[in-house]
Each structure stands twice: as structure tokens, then as C-alpha cells.
Design a protein around this motif. Structure first.
Motif, PDB file in Angstrom:
ATOM      1  N   HIS A  87      -1.790   4.032  -3.295  1.00 63.88           N
ATOM      2  CA  HIS A  87      -0.815   5.090  -3.021  1.00 63.88           C
ATOM      3  C   HIS A  87      -0.856   6.155  -4.109  1.00 63.88           C
ATOM      4  O   HIS A  87      -0.738   7.349  -3.821  1.00 63.88           O
ATOM      5  N   GLY A  92      -2.709   5.789   0.545  1.00 61.87           N
ATOM      6  CA  GLY A  92      -1.740   4.721   0.762  1.00 61.87           C
ATOM      7  C   GLY A  92      -1.941   3.972   2.056  1.00 61.87           C
ATOM      8  O   GLY A  92      -1.491   2.834   2.197  1.00 61.87           O
ATOM      9  N   ASP A  93      -2.614   4.607   3.020  1.00 60.12           N
ATOM     10  CA  ASP A  93      -2.927   3.916   4.274  1.00 60.12           C
ATOM     11  C   ASP A  93      -4.425   4.042   4.520  1.00 60.12           C
ATOM     12  O   ASP A  93      -5.220   3.400   3.854  1.00 60.12           O
ATOM     13  N   ARG A  98      -1.924  12.920   6.249  1.00 60.23           N
ATOM     14  CA  ARG A  98      -0.480  13.069   6.371  1.00 60.23           C
ATOM     15  C   ARG A  98       0.008  14.012   5.286  1.00 60.23           C
ATOM     16  O   ARG A  98      -0.640  14.158   4.245  1.00 60.23           O
ATOM     17  N   TYR A 103      -0.136   9.504   0.950  1.00 61.35           N
ATOM     18  CA  TYR A 103      -0.801   9.137   2.201  1.00 61.35           C
ATOM     19  C   TYR A 103      -1.653  10.286   2.741  1.00 61.35           C
ATOM     20  O   TYR A 103      -1.905  10.364   3.939  1.00 61.35           O
ATOM     21  N   GLU A 462       0.532  -0.833   5.367  1.00 65.66           N
ATOM     22  CA  GLU A 462       1.105  -0.674   6.701  1.00 65.66           C
ATOM     23  C   GLU A 462       2.294  -1.606   6.927  1.00 65.66           C
ATOM     24  O   GLU A 462       2.409  -2.270   7.958  1.00 65.66           O
ATOM     25  N   LEU A 528       6.675   6.660   8.333  1.00 66.20           N
ATOM     26  CA  LEU A 528       5.493   7.517   8.247  1.00 66.20           C
ATOM     27  C   LEU A 528       5.112   8.079   9.610  1.00 66.20           C
ATOM     28  O   LEU A 528       5.105   7.353  10.612  1.00 66.20           O
TER      29      LEU A 528
END
Length: 535
Positions: A87, A92-93, A98, A103, A462, A528
Motif C-alpha cells: 500500500h 495496495g491491490d 484508482r 491503490y 482485498e 474501494l
């Protein structure tokens, strides 16, 4: 007598520091990353798959049995490269973009990569294989400290036709340095081609007068299951007469024998998505044998190419002065290559036997449950089956051959590389303030010295969450979000939930997790937006 000889040999390995090391020459550093490889998939961690080159490094180096990744491809790569939690580095994902900084889907400017730090310290820097931490050209490896790069910018692809889209409206890129590569021919096999360039970089570095850093990120054995016929033939028929239960039992027995797990380790129950072996038809059994043979062949071929890389080091006289570290980016993958997320062509190819040309398939829960022996759960989850990886460090003359059960993490690689190279971690880079590294150098542990290690390690992906504190691990899965507590030393496979028995410990560890999540920029997964881009 055999034991005395082994101890004598080990002491000679430590005493016999090479002339290069005595002269203060900086070591070359190689990080080798497998993709979606399970905890027990290499021979020195219990597998029946032949991995003699990895075995040799394990026999002559440090084996860590409680080492962790970030449970998924891109987050692990972001942490490995930067020494930060994913992150903090902007991934982060996944690589879908995003607006939230943690992220954004590519490495940010408040982190440095190992390549950037070592390049500033006088190293030549090379990478081959899978990038997957920024798909736009301005985020490619050559923009993040690598002098040269050859490989797949994206997350997966055919091993024979690597730019063939497998999802609707997808564009995949093989890049050479900062440009798309258009030299893909009929003899292409990704594992070999990426290693070709790794070998090329090692040989070309010889005349430069500089040490090198090489990040060798294989895509093997990530789906689709694709291997070369000569490798598949060696494994066909090995699995049909045993089935998954027997294979898991045999792997666990070997792991106990090797000291990878304790003698009292119990096998986790067969996953609920995996049927009883004898309930399958003969066709289903042979189909699974075929998939396992191809999967084994993929790991085998990766090991063969590690052998080629080590041979290049010997040829250039650098084998005694090179630190090599090997691990996987997450646990084995249960994922399917069939459904609405894939193109009609891939869905049709998924139905073909894995060993047949044109196939595009995976081994799913059935194979992943074997690969992650003796643990439960898989890639994506924060249970041990998602986050535990073999870790091997090899450096002749410096590393004393031994095993360690101390917990380490992929965030430690940055600090380890800089410590070995004698390079200082920067506070600023290109005019940007750099976050302090979260990792701790493994060098003392490699040298057989006392290593304090981590007070705590944290995980989030997640919505899945975990914190490890000493022998204790607090973990939950999304969307249930219910904390479970395990004593990992006594219960590595997370079978005995002690949360109700120790509520105060649960509360204290939860408070630590919340503080870390705020520090790292974690946002609750349900908050998110989906984002857009290549997942």
C-alpha cells in the motif's frame, strides 16, 4: 562419521571466503522469483518435482521455513522491489488504477526500487521476466532503475504466444528495455526466453568493472499450464496411481524428514472444493494426472534455467561472489481459466488436455491443494497457504549452510541487498521524499549470527487481514471479517482457532493491526471503487 564430515564441510564453507570477498569486492546480487508456486513444490521442500539446481543452493545456503510474501502477484512484487508494504508503494491491490494513492496501481515516487538504490551505489542493474507493477510505459522497469529489461510487462500470458490476449479488450506487451519487442518466433517458450536474457546480461556485465543486480522474475508456474513435451514426458503417469490425498501425505512425510515442518505437524483436511479421489471417473483422473505433469514440467524447466544462470556465473568467474535469493510471490493458485472473464477462444482452449498444443488451462483447487501441502487455503488469502513461501539464500563462502524458522518477509529484501552491497537507503530520490524501509536485513542471519527479526508482520489483500506476532497469528478472511487466532509454532496449518480462549490477545493484536493499517494507508475493501485496467 557422516555427521562429523558434514559439520567439517560446513565450517570449511564459512572459513573459505573467496579472494574476491577478502579483497572487499562488492557482491553481485540475484533475486529469483517464482510465480504462483506452492510451498511444497520444490524438491528440497518436499516435492517429487525434480529441482536439483534449487536443491544445491538450499544444501549450501540458508533455508528459511517461515518466510512470507504478500499473497498475490503485484502486491508481492511491489513489496519486494521497494522494501515497503504494498500500500505504501502504491499497489495496495492490483494494477487496476484508482484515485486513492495507496491503490493507484503502479509504483509511486515516495518509494525507491532496489535497482534505483543499487544503481546509485555503483551497480549495473538488469531485469528479466514479469514486471506487473505498472503497465504504462512511464512506469516500466527502465524508468525505475533498471539499465536493461526483457520480459512481460503484464501479469500472465501464453508461454508460446505471450502477447495473445486471454481477456476481452486486453493488450499484452513483451518489452525490450523501453520498447515493445516484436521478435517473438515459433521457438518461443517464456521461461527459456527470459532466462536467455538473464544469462546474456551476466555475460555482458563481465567487462564493465561493476557489480550487478539481476531481478529474474519467472512467470512459471503461473497458469496457463504450458510446458515443453520433453519435460512433460518425464512426469506423465506419476500421479494417476496415487491421487491427491496420497501425494499430500508423501509430501508431508518428506517435509518432516527435511526439517521443513515439525515432526508433529498434521496435514490440513482436503479442501472442501476437492472431491474424494475414488469418486472420480478414470477420465477425470487421467486429466488431472496430465495437468499435474505439465505443472511439474513447468517447475522443472524453471529449475533448469536457474542452472543455466548459475553456469553463466561460473563461466564469468562470478559464482563465488554472487548472492542469490529464491522465493515465490504467493501460494499456489486455485484460479480457473474458464468463464466470462476470458475470451471465447481461451474458454474453448480450456477444455483441451493441458499437454495438448493450443490448451489454455489451470489445475484449480485440485492441484493447488497438493502444491500448498500441508497448509490450507491458497493465493489471495492471508492464511499460510496464501502467504508462506520457501526462501533460499546462497552465497558461497559467506553463508553457512543452515535452516531458520524465524519469520522473515519479502519487505526484507531491500535492506538485505543494500546491506550486502554496502549502499545506504536513501531519504530522498529524484527530488521526492522516500518512506523509510519496513524491512530488516537478513545478512546477519545468513552469516549465522543472532538476528532479532520482526516484532510484528502485517498482511492485507482485498479485505483479507493478518498480523503475526512471535508465534501468534491473527487472521480473518473477507467478507466474514471474523478474527481467528492461531499459534503458528504449534499449529502451522491454522486448524485450532484459539480466539475464544485468548480474547485479550485478540484485542491487543487487533489494535496493532488497526494502527498498522492506518500507517500503511489501507482502505476497507468494501469502500474501494472497482477501478479500471488490467487485473
Amino acid at each position: 562419521m557422516k555427521k562429523v564430515f558434514t559439520l567439517l564441510l560446513a565450517s570449511l564453507c564459512v572459513a573459505g571466503v573467496s579472494a574476491q570477498q577478502k579483497a572487499g569486492k562488492k557482491p553481485n546480487i540475484i533475486i529469483i522469483l517464482a510465480d504462483d508456486m506452492g510451498y511444497s513444490d520444490i524438491n528440497c521442500f518436499g516435492s517429487d518435482i525434480e529441482t536439483p539446481n534449487i536443491n544445491a543452493m538450499a544444501k549450501g545456503g540458508l533455508v528459511m521455513t517461515n518466510f512470507y510474501n504478500a499473497s498475490r502477484c503485484c502486491p508481492s512484487r511491489a513489496s519486494l522491489l521497494t522494501g515497503l508494504y504494498q500500500h505504501q508503494a502504491g499497489v495496495g491491490d492490483m494494477v487496476n488504477t484508482r484515485p486513492q494513492a495507496a491503490y493507484q496501481g503502479y509504483l509511486n515516487t515516495n518509494c525507491v526500487t532496489i535497482a534505483e538504490a543499487l544503481k546509485a551505489g555503483g551497480y549495473n542493474t538488469y531485469m528479466a521476466g514479469k514486471w506487473h507493477v505498472g503497465t504504462a510505459p512511464e512506469h516500466w522497469p527502465v524508468k525505475r532503475g533498471f539499465d536493461h529489461y526483457f520480459g512481460l510487462i503484464d501479469g500472465a500470458g501464453s508461454y508460446f504466444q505471450p502477447t495473445m490476449p486471454y481477456r476481452p479488450n486486453q493488450h499484452l506487451t513483451i518489452a525490450l528495455d523501453d520498447k515493445p519487442y516484436d521478435g517473438i518466433g515459433k521457438d518461443w517458450y517464456s521461461t527459456d526466453k527470459y532466462a536467455d536474457y538473464a544469462v546474456k546480461y551476466i555475460k555482458e556485465n563481465k567487462g564493465t568493472g561493476k557489480p550487478f543486480f539481476l531481478y529474474m522474475a519467472f512467470t512459471s508456474p503461473h497458469w496457463p499450464l504450458m510446458a515443453l513435451p520433453e519435460d512433460i514426458s518425464r512426469y506423465k503417469g506419476r500421479y494417476i496411481n496415487k491421487g491427491w490425498d496420497k501425494l499430500r501425505e508423501e509430501r508431508l512425510a518428506r517435509m518432516k524428514e527435511l526439517g521443513i515442518v515439525s515432526k508433529d505437524t498434521k496435514l490440513s483436511p482436503r479442501d472442501s472444493n476437492v472431491p474424494e479421489w475414488n469418486s472420480l471417473t478414470d477420465k477425470q483422473k487421467w486429466d488431472w494426472d496430465d495437468k499435474m505433469a505439465v505443472y511439474a514440467a513447468m517447475v522443472d524447466r524453471m529449475d533448469q534455467n536457474i542452472g543455466r544462470i548459475r553456469a553463466a556465473l561460473r563461466e564469468t568467474g562470478e559464482d563465488e561472489n554472487t548472492l542469490i535469493m529464491f522465493m515465490s510471490d504467493n501460494g499456489a493458485s486455485h484460479e480457473s481459466t474458464n468463464g466470462p472473464g476470458f475470451t471465447p477462444e481461451v474458454n474453448a482452449a480450456n477444455a483441451k488436455p493441458a499437454s495438448e498444443p493450443g490448451s489454455f488451462t489451470s489445475y484449480g483447487f485440485w492441484g493447488a491443494n497438493v502444491s500448498n501441502t500441508p497448509m490450507r487455503m491458497f493465493k489471495h488469502w492471508e492464511y499460510e497457504g496464501g502467504t508462506a513461501t520457501p526462501f533460499i539464500a546462497y552465497y558461497p563462502g559467506m553463508i553457512k549452510p543452515h535452516q531458520s524458522a524465524q519469520p522473515g518477509h519479502i519487505i526484507d529484501l531491500m535492506a538485505t541487498c543494500l546491506d550486502a552491497a554496502g549502499v545506504t537507503y536513501p531519504k530522498t530520490y529524484n527530488g521526492h521524499n522516500i518512506l523509510p524501509t519496513e524491512g530488516i536485513s537478513l545478512l546477519p542471519l545468513m552469516e549465522g549470527k543472532a538476528w532479532k527479526g520482526h516484532d510484528d508482520l502485517f498482511f492485507e489483500h482485498e479485505g483479507g487481514r493478518a498480523v503475526r506476532e512471535g508465534d501468534w497469528k491473527l487472521v480473518s478472511q473477507y467478507p466474514q471479517n471474523k478474527w481467528q487466532l492461531y499459534n503458528i509454532k504449534e499449529d502451522r496449518n491454522e486448524l485450532n482457532d484459539l480466539a475464544d480462549k485468548y480474547p485479550d490477545r485478540v484485542k491487543a493484536m487487533e489494535d496493532k493491526y488497526k494502527a498498522w493499517a492506518a500507517h500503511a494507508g489501507v482502505i476497507p475493501f468494501e469502500s474501494l471503487p472497482k477501478g479500471h485496467g488490467d487485473l
